[in-house]
Design an enzyme around this catalytic site. Sequence first.
Site, PDB file in Angstrom:
ATOM      1  N   HIS A 234       0.835  -1.200   0.000  1.00  0.00           N
ATOM      2  CA  HIS A 234       0.000   0.000   0.000  1.00  0.00           C
ATOM      3  C   HIS A 234       0.876   1.258   0.000  1.00  0.00           C
ATOM      4  O   HIS A 234       0.442   2.324  -0.421  1.00  0.00           O
ATOM      5  CB  HIS A 234      -0.909   0.025   1.234  1.00  0.00           C
ATOM      6  CG  HIS A 234      -1.996  -1.010   1.204  1.00  0.00           C
ATOM      7  ND1 HIS A 234      -1.802  -2.293   1.646  1.00  0.00           N
ATOM      8  CD2 HIS A 234      -3.273  -0.941   0.776  1.00  0.00           C
ATOM      9  CE1 HIS A 234      -2.927  -2.976   1.499  1.00  0.00           C
ATOM     10  NE2 HIS A 234      -3.823  -2.175   0.974  1.00  0.00           N
ATOM     11  N   ASP A 318      -4.646  -6.498  -7.647  1.00  0.00           N
ATOM     12  CA  ASP A 318      -4.876  -5.803  -6.386  1.00  0.00           C
ATOM     13  C   ASP A 318      -5.126  -4.342  -6.761  1.00  0.00           C
ATOM     14  O   ASP A 318      -4.922  -3.931  -7.909  1.00  0.00           O
ATOM     15  CB  ASP A 318      -3.657  -5.953  -5.471  1.00  0.00           C
ATOM     16  CG  ASP A 318      -4.004  -5.792  -3.995  1.00  0.00           C
ATOM     17  OD1 ASP A 318      -5.102  -5.287  -3.687  1.00  0.00           O
ATOM     18  OD2 ASP A 318      -3.181  -6.171  -3.144  1.00  0.00           O
TER      19      ASP A 318
END
Length: 637
Positions: A234, A318
């Site tokens: 992230h 993702d």
Amino acid sequence: MKPVFPLILSAVLFLSCFLGASQTEAAASSGSTDAKQIVNRMTLDQKLGQMLMPDFRNWQKKSESSLQAFTKMNEEVAGLIKKYQFGGVILFSENVKTTKQTVQLTDAYQKASPNIPLILSIDQEGGIVTRLGEGTNFPGNMALGAARNRINAYQTGTIIGKELSALGINTDFSPVVDINNNPDNPVIGVRSFSSNRELTARLGLYTMKGLQRQNIASALKHFPGHGDTDVDSHYGLPLVSHNQKRLREVELYPFQRAIDAGADMVMTAHVQFPAFDDTTYKSKLDGSDILVPATLSKKVMTGLLRQEMGFNGVIVTDALNMKAIADHFGQEEAVVMAVKAGVDIALMPASVTSLKEEQKFARVIQVLKEAVKNGDIPEHQINKSVERIISLKIKRGIYPARNDDSIKEKITKAQKIVGSKRHLKAEKKIAEKAVTVLKNEQHTLPFKPKKDSRILIVAPYEEQTASIEQTIRDLIKRKKMKHVSLSKINFANQVFNAEYEKQIKAADYIITGSYVVKNDPVIDDTVSDSSKWATVFPRAVMKAALQHNKPFVLMSLRNPYDAANFEEAKALIAVYGFKGYANGRYLQPNIPAGVRAIFGQTKPKGTLPVDIPSVTKPGNTLYPYGYGLNIKTGKQL
């Protein structure tokens, strides 16, 4: 003699899993023919729309001055779905507050896409990654690993699947089959079943089958494996440096097992794997040469996953807005690179939070069209991707839409299923089986407080101390223990001082929860500021309790690796989940399960699904995989 029923149940589940798999494969085979015909009638714009899965987590309407959580369909979002004919939407906690509201939202989403119903997806893994505002959260994958029971995994998948289906959600980005073999992993941790490939594969497979049994499309993640990283994708771009032999033997093993058993989807990892692809790319962030991550690698997505491992289902990225991708590649180029690599669905390809930003969607479609028209992406590849998407929708009963129930009937049904007493009872039992006793010297546990004993509860955050407090009050209310007085310390960002020591001295029993994401290799008890609070404060509580001869138990709330910071503790348990109590509900069953074990209400039988390395002696294992004590005898289970 062992009871016969569990053996029969296990056999039934086994057969239903794998006989069911062959039936769904047959359905998928017939569906692929229909899918091809559907795709042949579609325009290029329609095909590309099917390959995009945005989120509408927050939205700012023209009439509003700020972003709001998107919980109710409006004309603006419905218009975008119709205009771009998206194949699906991902939901987040901002979208799914209550059961009634969620059913109304998913119903409205499908009404906005009348021709080809949407894949409505969510990350409802169980444990620390759950989205539903109401529902059954379960203790999570590493807790399942500690309990070692494939029926628990199947039941977890089944119940999550039932609740999602009742809410109108048809796809779960679960299970995580990453093998957490790096204790410093900041993003996977307890989301993984184990550091052992066999246990991870077995429990992942049964969780997947439980979801599929409820006609929920299941996505394995994060391919080829996010377990042996120490960077959160992230925020940065992780790298796994192992050679191909090791990766095939370990990281790829659970994925291959699940693929062979009929996996629907695979989600990619934004992780660099130079053993499979050492292609470099000039970063848009700083101009440096970086390795192309798996999500954008044709060698990984097509060569490895499709051709070598034989996966014929849907590949979904993702989230493409994660910094590992967005910072280095730019979001539009990343979408093109992902599709070129062989991905079928680009997840969160552009961040659009109002109609002012609509052009972001238009630009993504445009750059994809240009890539097709100039031959950079062959149109037959686009056709194949969309066929897979439509085939999955047919296979999982998403297309054509078959539910004729009124919205009122859907809500009534969902309210009976989501978070039902039966589901919560199963959640509680599974959490209790996972609790792992690592130390119990001098028979410190179970605590047996007398009437009006003083119990001090210590944990980082209010919701965690509240969970411990509420569980104790529930035990008192049910007459499982005598009345006691309770006091609490929330120690996040705090420095231990004389006032806290005074509270310890006044207590009869002390329960401390620790929450360490990544262990500090040097335990320094002399640190006087709050920067090291996660280890320094609970260690100070432990040392004060030992000094004043107070019964003390350390409850490891998150990654069990933090137990290594508390070697001196006489009593130590791991519960594999840190979420506490808020808004009148337990957000996870793990802490209550640990508290019930501490007070002798259960007999914990969990064993470690990972090794716990020593903090003070690098290279040594403090508690090995499979370790766990009988709370009564102190002997290893």
